[in-house]
Design an enzyme around this catalytic site. Sequence first.
Site, PDB file in Angstrom:
ATOM      1  N   LYS A 119      40.722  32.215  52.880  1.00  0.00           N
ATOM      2  CA  LYS A 119      40.553  32.949  54.137  1.00  0.00           C
ATOM      3  C   LYS A 119      39.449  33.970  53.943  1.00  0.00           C
ATOM      4  CE  LYS A 119      44.295  32.064  57.020  1.00  0.00           C
ATOM      5  NZ  LYS A 119      44.427  32.153  58.458  1.00  0.00           N
ATOM      6  N   SER A 121      52.107  33.360  62.576  1.00  0.00           N
ATOM      7  CA  SER A 121      51.479  34.236  61.582  1.00  0.00           C
ATOM      8  C   SER A 121      51.620  35.685  62.030  1.00  0.00           C
ATOM      9  CB  SER A 121      49.985  33.909  61.452  1.00  0.00           C
ATOM     10  OG  SER A 121      49.811  32.588  60.984  1.00  0.00           O
ATOM     11  N   ARG A 167      47.060  21.398  57.606  1.00  0.00           N
ATOM     12  CA  ARG A 167      46.075  22.325  58.161  1.00  0.00           C
ATOM     13  C   ARG A 167      44.696  21.688  58.021  1.00  0.00           C
ATOM     14  NH1 ARG A 167      43.249  26.695  55.524  1.00  0.00           N
ATOM     15  NH2 ARG A 167      42.729  28.390  56.954  1.00  0.00           N
TER      16      ARG A 167
END
Length: 204
Positions: free
Chosen positions: A137, A108, A39
């Site tokens: 996040k 997701s 990521r």
Amino acid sequence: MEIDYGLYLITDRSFLKGRDLKKVVEEAILGGVTLVQVREKDISTREFYNVALEVKEVTKHYKVPIIINDRLDIAQAIDAEGVHLGQSDMPIKFARKILGKEKIIGISAGNVKEAVEAERDGADYLGIGTVFYTGTKKDIKTPIGIEGLKEVCNSVKIPSVAIGGVNETNFKEVLSTGVNGISVISAILGKDDIRQASKNLNSK
């Protein structure tokens, strides 16, 4: 392809504190990580490609699947095992046309509706969350918690991993919901001893 979703590592180089990503991923795998997602945010396509290729050298050696976050082009370029897509990324059916039937596509999902839609559209697995508040996040709404995780997990038949704030103190409770595995970033990458951190989380 038989995939073990038990301990799913998501890379984030901001946690490395100067450590080498390849070495860190290797230590994590030696500690029990079964799947690695690369990521990367805010870097060029060339740099993402180079990072993914580096990680793949390690995952290929240990026969651990590599998943690319968001970027189908990078996944194709390095011949990754699959891609993980968010709710605002390319629809699954188009991603499937590009990648083909052999590749893994994860989605997701933060609620039952998203989970059921992803399964219906052909997702191979779900990343369910965010379960708890997490430092990685910053833009999340209210976490779904253990009960929300259980509800979403039980709404589908495809494999699922819990994501968001999962760590060594809560992972057993998370696994009790029926998910196939846990997805972590800081609970491994934020530790000094990467291999031991992985062992501590090993859902086996």
